[in-house]
Write a protein that holds these residues in place. Structure first.
Motif, PDB file in Angstrom:
ATOM      1  N   LEU A 112       0.726  -0.898  -0.071  1.00 34.94           N
ATOM      2  CA  LEU A 112      -0.009  -0.497  -0.212  1.00 34.94           C
ATOM      3  C   LEU A 112       0.987   1.044  -0.163  1.00 34.94           C
ATOM      4  O   LEU A 112       0.707   2.154  -0.738  1.00 34.94           O
ATOM      5  CB  LEU A 112      -0.722   0.103   1.321  1.00 34.94           C
ATOM      6  N   GLU A 113       1.539   1.333   0.827  1.00 37.45           N
ATOM      7  CA  GLU A 113       2.720   2.361   1.275  1.00 37.45           C
ATOM      8  C   GLU A 113       3.650   2.635  -0.495  1.00 37.45           C
ATOM      9  O   GLU A 113       3.703   3.798  -0.603  1.00 37.45           O
ATOM     10  CB  GLU A 113       3.936   2.121   1.865  1.00 37.45           C
ATOM     11  N   GLN A 114       3.624   1.762  -1.466  1.00 39.90           N
ATOM     12  CA  GLN A 114       3.976   1.911  -2.379  1.00 39.90           C
ATOM     13  C   GLN A 114       3.196   1.524  -3.897  1.00 39.90           C
ATOM     14  O   GLN A 114       3.814   1.788  -4.145  1.00 39.90           O
ATOM     15  CB  GLN A 114       5.183   0.218  -2.569  1.00 39.90           C
ATOM     16  N   GLY A 115       2.312   2.218  -3.670  1.00 43.92           N
ATOM     17  CA  GLY A 115       1.320   2.587  -4.395  1.00 43.92           C
ATOM     18  C   GLY A 115      -0.168   1.155  -4.961  1.00 43.92           C
ATOM     19  O   GLY A 115      -0.330   1.578  -5.678  1.00 43.92           O
ATOM     20  N   TYR A 116       0.260   0.681  -4.536  1.00 43.39           N
ATOM     21  CA  TYR A 116      -0.586  -0.828  -5.272  1.00 43.39           C
ATOM     22  C   TYR A 116      -1.950  -1.188  -4.663  1.00 43.39           C
ATOM     23  O   TYR A 116      -2.335  -1.892  -3.516  1.00 43.39           O
ATOM     24  CB  TYR A 116       0.234  -2.303  -4.376  1.00 43.39           C
ATOM     25  N   THR A 117      -2.724  -0.289  -4.953  1.00 51.08           N
ATOM     26  CA  THR A 117      -4.364   0.232  -4.772  1.00 51.08           C
ATOM     27  C   THR A 117      -5.101  -0.067  -6.477  1.00 51.08           C
ATOM     28  O   THR A 117      -6.403  -0.035  -6.005  1.00 51.08           O
ATOM     29  CB  THR A 117      -4.458   1.472  -4.547  1.00 51.08           C
ATOM     30  N   MET A 118      -4.775  -0.322  -7.273  1.00 52.50           N
ATOM     31  CA  MET A 118      -4.945  -0.370  -8.181  1.00 52.50           C
ATOM     32  C   MET A 118      -5.585  -2.577  -8.616  1.00 52.50           C
ATOM     33  O   MET A 118      -5.248  -2.989  -8.467  1.00 52.50           O
ATOM     34  CB  MET A 118      -4.199  -0.789  -9.691  1.00 52.50           C
ATOM     35  N   TYR A 119      -6.978  -2.542  -9.956  1.00 54.51           N
ATOM     36  CA  TYR A 119      -6.591  -3.775 -10.801  1.00 54.51           C
ATOM     37  C   TYR A 119      -5.570  -4.882 -10.614  1.00 54.51           C
ATOM     38  O   TYR A 119      -4.221  -4.316 -11.320  1.00 54.51           O
ATOM     39  CB  TYR A 119      -7.826  -3.652 -11.427  1.00 54.51           C
TER      40      TYR A 119
END
Length: 362
Positions: A28-35
């Motif tokens: 999440l901190e690395q921006g893994y919030t996508m499909y």
């Protein structure tokens, strides 16, 4: 209601091991919030393929023969919707997990229940399955280790089911979410039996063994055509499993075995206390070999399963699940989950002993 000891909810009482949670936090901190891909992250599918090869000598192509699902529950829903035409029959044990008949009904199928009992440790007998096969039978649905009974099918028992499936050209849906939670025996993967891999939809996941129920990560392994059909449904109804959960699952399968083994050992300790305690107070209970449930008989009280569960909760503040929640053959039993602390189990047994003494038939 305060002061209740719950032996009802079927999920681990342990938190997810920290390194697994930490992997998800870092993502999440690395921006893994996508499909992700509809099929799930290829890194996770490769890890699962490697695990299945190493553990069961099964070869699945991570590109075409694996699908990441929102838990095994979604996998089951996808499987029956992909293979059933209206009116097709699916043979399954009774008692069994509550979702089995419901998912078949939602897919316009017909659940066909096969009675099992403590006389044969709630194992599904191949002869009983074969006796219920008709021209509309499409599949056999099994789930071992079993919820609610804790029953485990030995390799010979499963081989007999496999033989029936081969001779009658039936699919087999094998729910193996509890496969790592076995005691005094070794897990058997149904798809690893001779000649049945291509007719088996293997369902498994991370919820139980890794204490990850809320992460909702499961998977289906099957032939490419079956996975393609399941993925068509999945992509329109769920799109993909949550990416942070998939990252956590990668960490679990790569480095979570020591914690999973430790939790299983603790469940085993609790299992022994629970089963001995139930038998000592007069609730006959066969020895469950898997999952984290005991399924004692309550017939000594003269109560129905529902009456026993309601009265026990009201009078002694112990929550159990009526056996009839899992099918007609669950009558006369209740499900007791030992995924709770040993102190809770011991106190629950003390309260239940008092209750059984009060209501035991002379």
């Amino acid at each position: 209601m305060g002061g209740v000891i719950s032996l009802g909810v079927g999920e681990p009482d342990f938190p997810t091991p920290w390194h697994i949670t930490e992997a998800a936090i870092h993502s999440l901190e690395q921006g893994y919030t996508m499909y992700t891909s509809n099929s799930g992250m290829i890194e996770l599918r490769r890890e699962i393929a490697s695990y299945l090869k190493t553990t069961y000598d099964l070869d699945y192509d991570p590109n075409t023969e694996l699908l990441i699902t929102n838990g095994v529950s979604e996998g089951l829903d996808l499987a029956v919707r992909a293979i059933l035409d209206p009116g097709d029959e699916v043979i399954m044990p009774d008692p069994a997990y509550v979702s089995y008949p419901s998912c078949v009904l939602f897919a316009d199928g017909v659940p066909v229940r096969v009675p099992t009992s403590c006389d044969n440790q709630f194992k599904l007998a191949a002869a009983d399955v074969e006796a219920r096969i008709t021209s509309r039978t499409k599949a056999i649905l099994i789930g071992y280790p079993a919820n609610p009974t804790g029953a485990v099918m030995e390799i010979g028992d499963l081989a007999d089911i496999a033989d029936v499936a081969r001779r009658h050209n039936l699919m087999v849906i094998s729910d193996e979410i509890y496969n790592l939670l076995v005691y005094d025996t070794e897990p058997v993967c149904f798809a690893s039996l001779p000649g049945v891999k291509d007719r088996t939809i293997l369902l498994a996941g991370f919820s139980k063994a890794y204490a990850m129920t809320g992460w909702r990560i499961g998977y289906a392994a099957a032939s490419a055509d079956l996975i393609a059909a399941m993925t068509k449904i999945h992509q329109y109804t769920a799109l993909c499993a949550p990416i942070m959960g998939q990252v956590a699952a990668i960490e679990a399968i790569k480095a979570g075995e020591p914690e999973a083994r430790r939790m299983t050992q603790e469940y085993d300790r609790r299992r022994r206390v629970m089963v001995k305690g139930l038998n000592d107070i007069g609730l006959t209970c066969f020895e469950p070999k898997g999952a984290f449930y005991a399924f004692p008989s309550i017939t000594s009280t003269g109560m129905s399963s529902e009456e026993f569960a309601e009265t026990l909760l009201t009078e002694e503040k112990v929550a159990v699940v009526p056996g009839t929640a899992f099918g007609q053959c669950g009558e006369g039993h209740v499900r007791c989950c030992y995924a709770t602390s040993l102190s809770n189990i011991e106190e629950a047994l003390t309260r239940m002993a008092r209750f059984v003494k009060k209501y035991r038939r002379s």
